[in-house]
Enzyme design. Sequence first.
Site, mmCIF file in Angstrom:
data_model
loop_
_atom_site.group_PDB
_atom_site.id
_atom_site.type_symbol
_atom_site.label_atom_id
_atom_site.label_comp_id
_atom_site.label_asym_id
_atom_site.label_seq_id
_atom_site.Cartn_x
_atom_site.Cartn_y
_atom_site.Cartn_z
ATOM 1 C CE LYS A 1 17.075 -60.427 -24.206
ATOM 2 N NZ LYS A 1 18.322 -59.676 -24.445
ATOM 3 C CB SER B 1 28.532 -53.516 -18.641
ATOM 4 O OG SER B 1 28.290 -54.240 -19.826
ATOM 5 C CD GLN C 1 25.145 -56.383 -23.509
ATOM 6 O OE1 GLN C 1 25.537 -55.332 -24.003
ATOM 7 N NE2 GLN C 1 23.911 -56.826 -23.667
ATOM 8 C CG ASP D 1 17.869 -56.152 -18.840
ATOM 9 O OD1 ASP D 1 18.335 -55.056 -19.193
ATOM 10 O OD2 ASP D 1 18.393 -57.236 -19.145
ATOM 11 C CE LYS E 1 20.938 -51.732 -20.163
ATOM 12 N NZ LYS E 1 21.958 -52.776 -20.231
ATOM 13 N NE ARG F 1 15.130 -51.204 -22.147
ATOM 14 C CZ ARG F 1 15.677 -52.405 -22.067
ATOM 15 N NH1 ARG F 1 16.310 -52.774 -20.959
ATOM 16 N NH2 ARG F 1 15.602 -53.259 -23.074
ATOM 17 N NE ARG G 1 14.545 -57.093 -20.849
ATOM 18 C CZ ARG G 1 14.274 -58.368 -21.070
ATOM 19 N NH1 ARG G 1 13.042 -58.816 -20.958
ATOM 20 N NH2 ARG G 1 15.219 -59.224 -21.401
HETATM 21 C C1 S3P Z 1 23.119 -58.645 -20.654
HETATM 22 C C2 S3P Z 1 23.648 -57.660 -19.859
HETATM 23 C C3 S3P Z 1 22.954 -56.395 -19.583
HETATM 24 C C4 S3P Z 1 21.484 -56.481 -19.925
HETATM 25 C C5 S3P Z 1 21.236 -57.124 -21.255
HETATM 26 C C6 S3P Z 1 21.794 -58.535 -21.268
HETATM 27 C C7 S3P Z 1 23.905 -59.865 -20.882
HETATM 28 O O1 S3P Z 1 23.533 -55.381 -20.360
HETATM 29 O O2 S3P Z 1 20.905 -55.200 -19.902
HETATM 30 O O3 S3P Z 1 19.846 -57.183 -21.523
HETATM 31 O O4 S3P Z 1 23.339 -60.880 -21.338
HETATM 32 O O5 S3P Z 1 25.113 -59.850 -20.591
HETATM 33 P P1 S3P Z 1 24.834 -54.554 -19.867
HETATM 34 O O6 S3P Z 1 25.942 -55.485 -19.771
HETATM 35 O O7 S3P Z 1 25.043 -53.516 -20.925
HETATM 36 O O8 S3P Z 1 24.434 -53.972 -18.555
#
Ligand code: S3P
Length: 441
Positions: A19, A169, A171, A317, A344, A348, A390
Amino acid sequence: MLISHAKKLAGEVSVPGDKSISHRAVILGSIASGVTEIRHFLLSADCLATIDCFQKMGIEIVGRGEVGKDEKVVIRGRGMRGLREPSRTLQAGNSGTTLRLLTGLLAPQRFTSRIDGDESLRRRPMNRIIEPLSLMGGSVQAIGRGGCAPVIIHGNPLIGLHYESPVASAQVKSSILLAGLYADGETTVTEPGPSRNHTELMLRSFGQPVQTNGSTVTLRPEYHLQGREVTVPGDISSAACFAAAGLIIRGSELCLKNVGVNPTRSGFLKVCEQMGAKITRENERTSAGEPAADLIVKSSSLTGVEIGGDLIPTLIDELPILAVLACFASGTTVIKDASELKVKETNRIDAMVENLKRLGADIEATEDGMVIHGGRPLKGTALDSRGDHRVAMACAVAALAASGDSEIAGAECVEVSYPAFFDDLKKLIQDPDKPAPAPKA
Ligand code: S3P
């Protein structure tokens, strides 16, 4: 969704594309010059939301091939300044990655945009990216309750930033790096521990150098991205569910084909090994910097472990499914330093503790994780996904290993990351009391 106790799992499964990597391939393909062809793309609700956002910004993206066979997405990139002002709100649906990465990418564009999402996404924290983007000169407002989505982005010229992120993170890091592609000067992000590095690997493969030093990443935006072919490995977060089921259901043996095993993402495998799991890797290979392998999983006697520290971002995850594994391990498993689980798609920690308790597990929530005393027999019951994919998949695995029947409410949310999850799972369930079909003549 009704799930009954399974006596044995066997067979081979090729899980859908990763993903995180699928999202990033669409994002970089859209702002690259030329054509990007993505193979084994994850055709799930989250990644389709990202495609839809870029189509609304004038990018031509077409799907080719067949779901479950040769999923392919072709993007005609319009270059770094090729995005057009969207006439409508961009919809990220349930996808935190879409919302946060696009906010970073859109902050330096020469237009205004607005991104929204579903009820769950409207509860997820945005300040973690708004703060660094504002320090770069960005104008981003989260106008929802509690500083959450919808987000309004007034495009602005940005300046490079050296940012110490309080959270590990991917993201947050990726949002800043995407903004940094357009900034004047160098951008650096330092995290408390290294998070998944798919953005860095993909930027490099599209021609933009990125330097990594421990948990610090640096980008100097002097390059143009060039479209390319990307082959997405199977998603380890999806594979982890089958692996866990194979480990805890006696007599099982599975082959999980083509699973991404990037070390910043595969903490699940490390923990399984520490627990005594029999998982071996075959056909190890690398594609566009992303390592992949086939995983051979055999049912195993497991022992409880402590999971915390820098390992957490590499398996964030997979913690719901690891909580399920821990119920079938002897001794105690402690999950700590994982308070990110609370923000999340749902909380979770609460969701897994409640569901596993309903099944009869000895599990308690803590401030930043869970404590699980394994070995209690689980008995089928009513479970609730709380709309979190999840949680739904982890509950399904727990239900398979529990005695009797379980009913999972809201199980259709698996469409977010693995629409065919229940179909693929069913194919692996064997009835050892039934004679094997006679071989074809
Ligand atoms: C992701 C980063 C993770 C993960 C999410 C996908 C990504 O989140 O939990 O399902 O693709 O960068 P965080 O960056 O908030 O940890």
